[in-house]
Design an enzyme around this catalytic site. Structure first.
Site, PDB file in Angstrom:
ATOM      1  CG  HIS A  62     -10.076   3.319   3.186  1.00  0.00           C
ATOM      2  ND1 HIS A  62     -11.067   3.059   2.684  1.00  0.00           N
ATOM      3  CD2 HIS A  62      -8.397   2.015   3.390  1.00  0.00           C
ATOM      4  CE1 HIS A  62     -10.559   0.931   3.091  1.00  0.00           C
ATOM      5  NE2 HIS A  62      -9.306   1.054   3.386  1.00  0.00           N
ATOM      6  CG  ASN A 104     -13.715  -2.423   3.440  1.00  0.00           C
ATOM      7  OD1 ASN A 104     -12.992  -1.529   2.841  1.00  0.00           O
ATOM      8  ND2 ASN A 104     -12.163  -1.447   4.840  1.00  0.00           N
ATOM      9  CD  GLU A 111      -5.108  -1.175   9.097  1.00  0.00           C
ATOM     10  OE1 GLU A 111      -6.512  -1.841   9.812  1.00  0.00           O
ATOM     11  OE2 GLU A 111      -4.288   0.197   9.177  1.00  0.00           O
ATOM     12  CB  VAL A 154       2.717   1.472   9.739  1.00  0.00           C
ATOM     13  CG1 VAL A 154       3.872   2.290   9.550  1.00  0.00           C
ATOM     14  CG2 VAL A 154       2.017   1.369  10.952  1.00  0.00           C
ATOM     15  CG  MET A 173      -1.716  -0.897   1.177  1.00  0.00           C
ATOM     16  SD  MET A 173      -3.153  -0.808   0.032  1.00  0.00           S
ATOM     17  CE  MET A 173      -3.989   0.399   0.285  1.00  0.00           C
ATOM     18  CG  ASP A 220       9.205  -0.473   6.306  1.00  0.00           C
ATOM     19  OD1 ASP A 220       9.199  -0.725   6.472  1.00  0.00           O
ATOM     20  OD2 ASP A 220       8.271  -0.331   5.344  1.00  0.00           O
ATOM     21  CE  LYS A 230      -3.165   1.506  10.931  1.00  0.00           C
ATOM     22  NZ  LYS A 230      -2.310   1.640  10.167  1.00  0.00           N
TER      23      LYS A 230
END
Length: 739
Positions: free
Chosen positions: A463, A513, A415, A413, A337, A356, A420
């Site tokens: 999102h 979702n 879930e 990052v 993502m 990262d 987070k």
């Protein structure tokens, strides 16, 4: 004579240059005023003995986007009003209005003087139909030049001669392909099809067009000359016999009869090629008048043209907040993502810091962009220098200090709330106080995540959907304390990367979702009932969904569905998930190791390419199977659409989505909700709230509580309201005009 939207200059050779340049628009479009002026210009060219011919071009970077479809909306509103007084008179008025543009192009091509269209950029719809009516057509040799008749994508078809001129210039097979798909044509493709005559260097475009007239271009179209023969042969010929039966079958296979405009294109071409040209135009006009009155056309024009353009122009952006010009954007997490977000950001020309946990992971994330852009170069869609520029904008790092100076940071990052939290705190430590922090979470409520921030008013959810480079929708999620500046910045970012933003209030699963999970859940129920899996997938496609619910589960991963179900039970209790569905997913994952496409086996088997995926035969052994003839196939289709639409209605009732445009456009762009309906709420509006509530109640009796209509819908049914009346997006007068 002077015009508002055009200039007319005649050179020493007597060739008039008509330049189209609308003063109040970023792109030229056909309006009533534009067509009235063109009508007068044709008269002026014909009447002036000193003018030998005319070249029409654009004064903008693009030629034209075609008709302003809000004009069609107004035409239909007048028709609806007049129909209540005198149906016959209303139909005649609509027929005459529908033929206005086509009549104008016919007037131009039979004016007795040669016209050449000099296409300098995007040339769509009615503008390409105008070009086809010109006796000569020249396109600039540029990547910016794209020609198309894309009307079928918004529920109508090229009704100003497009269905008649294209198959008289190229063979019927290529004509049908172009008209029913709305495909873009490059200058080279258009020339190979015979739709344009010449390709010129951009700087020599006008001179090349004028030279056609100077060199004696005929002021008569091929189809108006005696002895004209169709390219590729007549309808009733061996070639025609080979083309038409499969063409009709292919259309049925691709559309399931859901798109009246696509069927009308075949009728227009077939019938039109059997008769003289003027009669053919009248046939096209009749079909166009019929299609304009369909529910599909009204819904698709509204959602896929008007609403989409308004949202793309920032319809939900708070007023009074200065626009953000992004100098630097940070992405936390260089996984699939994060790497995808970095790619679309760099593609928009914005410098990106891709962070990262170590430099190797960050560099691997940048390699994703390299792979994507290299593929574009290989296909001829990007140049090597564009690849170099894009990659130079992405800086991989493992050091949070490199985020200093970012206007916006997007956290993508893992879930996990703890991961987070750490990412948020470390980033905010180096960010300027005005910077906006956005989380790309798909499941964790934003208000809870914002508690990790020292400036919750600058914290927001953005999102993305996977794969980021292909999915056009982005959900922007407001936490309880999110401020207007954060919302405006998020919308500015989404617009900068050329995606469509919808604004959603905070809830579990947000909007998209929640709807998708309902779609999948209904398919699991059907499997448990013993409905054969092929019937489920085929019913979904017949209902208008691009991907069946079982295939979609495979794409998103069955083990992810298992994790979401388990998390839901932990958060909301055992009753929050149907135990039979939980058992099905546990069986697939734990007993059979079927995780979905990612491990080559899910509801489908994924053999090595070039073999195609096929449903796993073992599915029929999981539950006793119903005989196919005992399954109500139409009811399967209805269940799959109604369950999504009900969830969309609940989301509106809860105030999660507040604008029906966003619910409709979001449902189509995110998961392809039957586009011919105009989206999940337009589907209900098209059926009518009263009838829809009855359908839901009948399904509830047979299949359970998930078909229970919310109070909002029951109230709308009693009052005879639609969603666009109840939640009128234009009530505040806040409309961002289409281009």
């Amino acid at each position: 004579m002077s015009y508002t939207n055009f200039t007319l200059d005649t050179d020493a050779d007597g060739i008039a240059l008509v330049t189209w340049n609308m003063p109040d628009r970023s792109m030229n479009v056909f309006t009533e005023e534009v067509m009235n002026e063109l009508d007068k210009i044709i008269d002026q060219v014909v009447a002036d003995a000193g003018i030998k011919g005319a070249v029409i071009t654009s004064g903008k970077d693009s030629f034209s986007g075609g008709a302003d479809l809000t004009m069609l909306q107004k035409m239909l509103a007048v028709f609806a009003r007049e129909k209540t007084k005198d149906p016959e008179k209303a139909a005649k008025l609509l027929f005459d209005n529908a033929g206005r543009m086509g009549g104008l192009w016919r007037k131009l091509e039979t004016s007795g003087k040669p016209w050449v269209s000099a296409i300098n950029g995007t040339c769509m719809g009615g503008a390409f139909e105008l070009s086809l009516a010109c006796h000569g057509r020249v396109a600039a040799d540029s990547d910016k030049v794209k020609m198309a008749l894309p009307e079928v994508k918004v529920g109508i078809f090229p009704g100003a001669g497009g269905t008649q001129r294209v198959p008289r210039l190229t063979d019927q097979q290529q004509a049908l392909q172009m008209l029913t798909s709305g495909q873009n044509l490059s200058p080279q493709k258009a020339k190979s099809m015979g739709l344009i005559h010449e390709i010129a260097e951009p700087a020599k475009l006008i001179e090349t067009a004028k030279a056609m007239i100077r060199n004696g271009l005929k002021a008569v179209q091929p189809w108006d000359e005696k002895g004209f023969k169709l390219p590729g042969g007549q309808i009733y010929s061996p070639a025609g016999f080979n083309l038409w039966p499969p063409a009709i079958a292919i259309l049925r296979r691709e559309t399931y009869g859901n798109y009246p405009a696509a069927a009308a294109i075949l009728k227009c071409v077939y019938e039109g090629l059997l008769v003289p040209f003027d009669t053919a135009l009248r046939i096209e006009q009749r079909y166009f008048t019929e299609i304009m009155q369909t529910r599909e056309a009204a819904a698709m024009i509204r959602s896929l043209f008007v609403s989409l353009q308004e949202l793309n122009k920032g319809a939900r952006r708070p007023a009074g907040v200065p626009e953000t010009k992004f100098k630097k954007i940070g992405i936390l997490g260089a996984g699939f993502m994060g790497a995808g977000i970095a790619y679309v950001t760099a593609k928009a020309g914005i410098p990106v810091v891709l962070l990262d946990r170590d430099i190797e992971s960050a560099t691997k994330g940048k390699a994703h962009s390299d792979s994507l852009v290299s593929d574009q170069v290989k296909k001829g869609r990007a140049k090597p220098e564009e690849k170099d520029k894009l990659l130079s904008l992405i800086t991989p790092t493992a050091d949070y200090a490199d985020l200093a100076g970012c206007d916006l940071v997007v956290e993508a990052v893992f879930e996990d709330s703890a991961v987070k939290k750490a990412a948020t705190e470390q980033a905010e430590a180096v960010l300027k106080s005005s910077a906006i922090f956005a989380s790309n979470t798909s499941t964790i409520p934003i208000t809870g995540l914002a508690k990790n921030s020292t400036r919750p008013k600058n914290f927001i959810g953005i999102h993305f959907f996977s794969p980021v480079d292909k999915m056009m929708l982005v959900e922007i999620i407001l936490g309880k304390k999110t401020g207007d500046k954060a919302l405006a910045t998020a919308i500015d970012f989404v617009r900068a990367i050329k995606k469509t933003p919808i604004v959603v209030n905070d809830t579990r699963g947000f909007y998209v979702n929640r709807c998708v999970l309902r779609y999948m859940s209904e398919a699991y129920k059907m499997l448990i009932e013993g409905v054969p899996a092929p019937m489920i997938e085929n019913a979904a496609k017949a209902a208008g969904m691009p991907v069946g619910p079982l295939a979609l589960t495979d794409e998103t991963a069955i083990d992810l569905a298992q994790k979401i179900m388990k998390q839901t039970i932990r958060d909301l209790g055992d009753k929050a998930v149907d135990p039979k569905q939980m058992a099905l997913i546990n069986t697939m994952v734990d007993e059979h190791g079927r995780f979905g496409r990612k491990n080559g086996k899910g509801f489908y088997d994924y053999p090595a390419k070039p073999a195609k995926k096929k449903l796993w035969p073992g599915l029929k052994d999981l539950y006793p199977q119903l005989a196919a003839e005992k399954v109500d196939y139409e009811e399967l289709q209805q269940r799959l659409l109604v369950t999504i639409a009900l969830e969309a209605a609940r989301v509106m009732e809860e105030g999660i989505v507040t604008d029906p445009r966003e619910a409709d456009v979001g449902s189509i762009l995110a998961f392809g909700f039957a586009p011919y309906t105009g989206g999940a709420l337009s589907y209900i509006d098209g059926i009518g709230a009263k009838r829809f509530v009855k359908i839901a109640r009948d399904l509830q009796k047979k299949y359970g509580a998930e078909f229970k209509a919310p109070k909002l819908l029951i109230d709308m049914a009693e009052k005879g309201e639609t969603f666009y009346q109840r939640f009128d997006p234009y009530a505040k007068g806040d409309v961002k005009q289409a281009a």
